[in-house]
Design a protein around this motif. Sequence first.
Motif, short mmCIF file in Angstrom:
data_model
loop_
_atom_site.label_atom_id
_atom_site.label_comp_id
_atom_site.label_asym_id
_atom_site.label_seq_id
_atom_site.Cartn_x
_atom_site.Cartn_y
_atom_site.Cartn_z
N UNK A 14 0.72 -1.04 -0.01
CA UNK A 14 0.04 -0.42 -0.17
C UNK A 14 1.14 1.60 0.04
N UNK A 15 0.90 2.43 -0.79
CA UNK A 15 0.65 3.81 -0.52
C UNK A 15 0.05 4.31 0.47
N UNK A 16 0.39 5.09 0.85
CA UNK A 16 0.18 6.12 2.16
C UNK A 16 -0.81 5.58 3.06
N UNK A 17 -0.68 4.04 3.20
CA UNK A 17 -1.27 3.58 4.94
C UNK A 17 -2.45 5.10 5.46
N UNK A 18 -2.29 5.80 5.47
CA UNK A 18 -2.66 6.47 6.68
C UNK A 18 -2.31 8.00 6.12
N UNK A 19 -3.22 7.97 4.55
CA UNK A 19 -3.42 9.17 4.24
C UNK A 19 -2.33 9.81 3.60
N UNK A 20 -2.30 11.03 2.76
CA UNK A 20 -1.22 11.78 2.29
C UNK A 20 -1.07 12.49 3.18
N UNK A 21 0.57 13.17 3.67
CA UNK A 21 0.33 14.09 4.54
C UNK A 21 1.77 15.21 4.23
N UNK A 23 3.51 16.54 0.63
CA UNK A 23 3.45 16.72 -1.19
C UNK A 23 4.79 15.90 -1.77
N UNK A 24 5.54 15.88 -1.61
CA UNK A 24 7.28 15.16 -2.30
C UNK A 24 7.09 13.53 -1.68
N UNK A 25 6.13 13.06 -0.19
CA UNK A 25 6.53 11.78 -0.04
C UNK A 25 5.71 11.22 -0.25
N UNK A 26 6.07 9.99 -0.20
CA UNK A 26 4.72 9.15 0.40
C UNK A 26 5.38 8.04 1.09
N UNK A 27 4.93 7.21 1.70
CA UNK A 27 4.54 6.64 2.58
C UNK A 27 4.41 5.09 2.38
N UNK A 28 4.82 3.90 2.03
CA UNK A 28 4.93 2.64 1.40
C UNK A 28 4.82 1.72 2.42
N UNK A 29 3.99 0.90 2.63
CA UNK A 29 4.10 -0.80 3.25
C UNK A 29 4.44 -1.51 1.93
N UNK A 30 5.40 -2.30 3.20
CA UNK A 30 6.03 -3.47 1.79
C UNK A 30 6.26 -4.63 2.58
N UNK A 31 6.19 -5.47 2.29
CA UNK A 31 6.47 -6.94 3.19
C UNK A 31 7.14 -7.79 2.25
N UNK A 32 8.53 -8.11 2.61
CA UNK A 32 9.95 -8.70 2.07
C UNK A 32 9.93 -9.91 2.14
#
Length: 144
Positions: A14-21, A23-32
Amino acid sequence: MAEFLFEDIFKIERLNPDGKKFDKVTRIEAKSEKFDMFMHLDINTEIYPMKEREKFSMALSSTLNEDGTPDTGYYTQPNRKTLADNYEYVMQGKLFRISEGSGHGGRAEIDASFGGLLMMLRGDPSHFKKYELDQRLFLLIRKV
């Protein structure tokens, strides 16, 4: 040859699981894939765009020197190859929290800041034995 503290292939869930905070930064949620690790990672997606379901290789190292010699903390124009030459996106930061795994179903967690961009990595405690509080870290990413 430098030894990585950690290296695995991640898939973005998922991208931005807590919403976009920002402009230029995205929080990624990833699994290895290999070590079943879970990660939240802030990326400057203006310079390095990432998409859901995309896979990338992520490595953590305490130095960029290929021979494993410690990093001095000062930038010098490299006249030789470094670990960064094999990656597309590199950040330098510091480890600011280590949890021993009591609160996450027996899974340990580390948190690092890369100039305000945060990383949380959670998984089996055996993968976190090489880390120390306030340790300098380099995060290296390339898409696969």
